[in-house]
Design an enzyme around this catalytic site. Sequence first.
Site, PDB file in Angstrom:
ATOM      1  N   LEU A  65       4.696 -10.219  -2.212  1.00 22.57           N
ATOM      2  CA  LEU A  65       4.826 -11.680  -2.087  1.00 22.57           C
ATOM      3  C   LEU A  65       3.907 -12.432  -3.049  1.00 22.57           C
ATOM      4  O   LEU A  65       4.317 -13.399  -3.657  1.00 22.57           O
ATOM      5  CB  LEU A  65       4.571 -12.119  -0.640  1.00 22.57           C
ATOM      6  CG  LEU A  65       5.646 -11.680   0.370  1.00 22.57           C
ATOM      7  CD1 LEU A  65       5.290 -12.154   1.782  1.00 22.57           C
ATOM      8  CD2 LEU A  65       7.026 -12.180  -0.026  1.00 22.57           C
ATOM      9  N   ASN A  96      -0.432  -5.608  -3.469  1.00 22.31           N
ATOM     10  CA  ASN A  96      -0.677  -6.005  -4.865  1.00 22.31           C
ATOM     11  C   ASN A  96      -0.865  -7.502  -5.045  1.00 22.31           C
ATOM     12  O   ASN A  96      -0.218  -8.142  -5.875  1.00 22.31           O
ATOM     13  CB  ASN A  96       0.477  -5.516  -5.756  1.00 22.31           C
ATOM     14  CG  ASN A  96       1.832  -6.021  -5.294  1.00 22.31           C
ATOM     15  OD1 ASN A  96       2.050  -6.257  -4.114  1.00 22.31           O
ATOM     16  ND2 ASN A  96       2.764  -6.186  -6.225  1.00 22.31           N
ATOM     17  N   ASP A 306      12.697  -3.536  -2.558  1.00 26.01           N
ATOM     18  CA  ASP A 306      11.568  -3.500  -3.504  1.00 26.01           C
ATOM     19  C   ASP A 306      11.377  -4.879  -4.137  1.00 26.01           C
ATOM     20  O   ASP A 306      11.191  -5.017  -5.351  1.00 26.01           O
ATOM     21  CB  ASP A 306      11.763  -2.424  -4.568  1.00 26.01           C
ATOM     22  CG  ASP A 306      10.447  -2.037  -5.237  1.00 26.01           C
ATOM     23  OD1 ASP A 306       9.380  -2.219  -4.608  1.00 26.01           O
ATOM     24  OD2 ASP A 306      10.468  -1.567  -6.386  1.00 26.01           O
ATOM     25  N   GLY A 325       9.818  -5.612 -12.379  1.00 29.36           N
ATOM     26  CA  GLY A 325      10.086  -6.127 -11.040  1.00 29.36           C
ATOM     27  C   GLY A 325      11.266  -7.074 -10.969  1.00 29.36           C
ATOM     28  O   GLY A 325      11.553  -7.816 -11.912  1.00 29.36           O
TER      29      GLY A 325
END
Length: 417
Positions: A65, A96, A306, A325
């Site tokens: 997030l 992270n 993911d 990502g």
Amino acid sequence: MKIIIREAKIIDSESPFHNKTVDLLIVDSSIKKIGKSLTNSENSKEIKLDNLHISQGWFDSSVSLGEPGFEDRETIANGLNVAARSGFTAIALQPNSFPIIDNQSQINFVKNKANGFATQLFPIGALTKNSECKDMTELFDMKNAGAVAFGDYNKSLDNANLLKIALQYVQDFDGLIIAFSQESNLKGSGVANESVVSTKLGLKGIPNLAEELQIDRNLFLLEYTGGKLHIPTISTAKSVQLIKEAKAKGLNVTCSVAVHHLVLTDKKIEGFDTRYKVSPPLRTETDRKALIAGILDNTIDMITSDHNPIDIEHKKMEFDLAKDGTIGLESAFGALLTVLPLEKVIEKLTAGKTTFGINKTSIIEGEKANITLFNPEGKSTFAKENILSKSKNSAFLEIEMKGKVYGIYNQGKLILN
């Protein structure tokens, strides 16, 4: 809150009402009654939607997030709202952020931020301090604070002894270690799958071997130490085979696959579009089909979006330099229905709760109401207006989807799109 959900087809193999169309009366967060044409004697709110199906609430085992530190990418509040409207009643939050979630105070911070939302947040604590893969964190303290597992997001632990010690240590409190598997020297400066496509584009490749060799090593360590190991987001045919063989030996190993690896291949990067730059990289059609087969034969335990929001400054740049990502919560269900049967999708979006020690509630009378509402029929094209996240880095834009998520009921709250 008192509500009656009308004419809902239940998809829940653990419920006696599986594949039956019924009404549900929910009172004070619990399923009070299930049956045909229930009488509304208490002036309950009624929910009736086209071709309504319901299942146990979905769980996503890998969500990033940003908060704390990267609120420009995503906040916990908006992220949980996105998850709810995407059909997820629970998410496991990756560590992270900035600072990294590597101690009990950070675990408490994100848990407190998530209070009061329909979607529950379960934090993953970093396995190593600052996720630098050098020194192990205080795992037991984080477990007591509410961490459901320990791992460094998208970082592979080169130090085999550190992973060995972690696997041994967490057995004292039934902890779960997450081992992202990608051998760093074999990956080198690679940015895309090593294939004809990357060669043609002049991009440095990441061979399948980088993943497979590390998985083999990690499974070897697990066999030596015992304990519980979760290998996230596998992406190659050989990885599926290695985990299948490990399970046949009786090792306590689980694995997940990301939605984008089930739906997309490395051909997508031919236009150098950084929305398709993910870790591990998109692989070939052969790998994609092997991953589908791994889902169908239950070698692969769960599917994750993911979800990883990246700000535009780190995505709108040269392919080599862009961050890995894609966001995936909003598109997960619709994308999965294009490649898998409905019951298998539901199974793999709920099975992860068992691995992560999260309470699994079936759709039966007297049980807590934790459900996802959806329509498995209909087609649409995923567009920018379908993105609810602050970041817009979706690999699924302009891709045809199947079905529609209506929302969730959880924690005594009804969230509908």
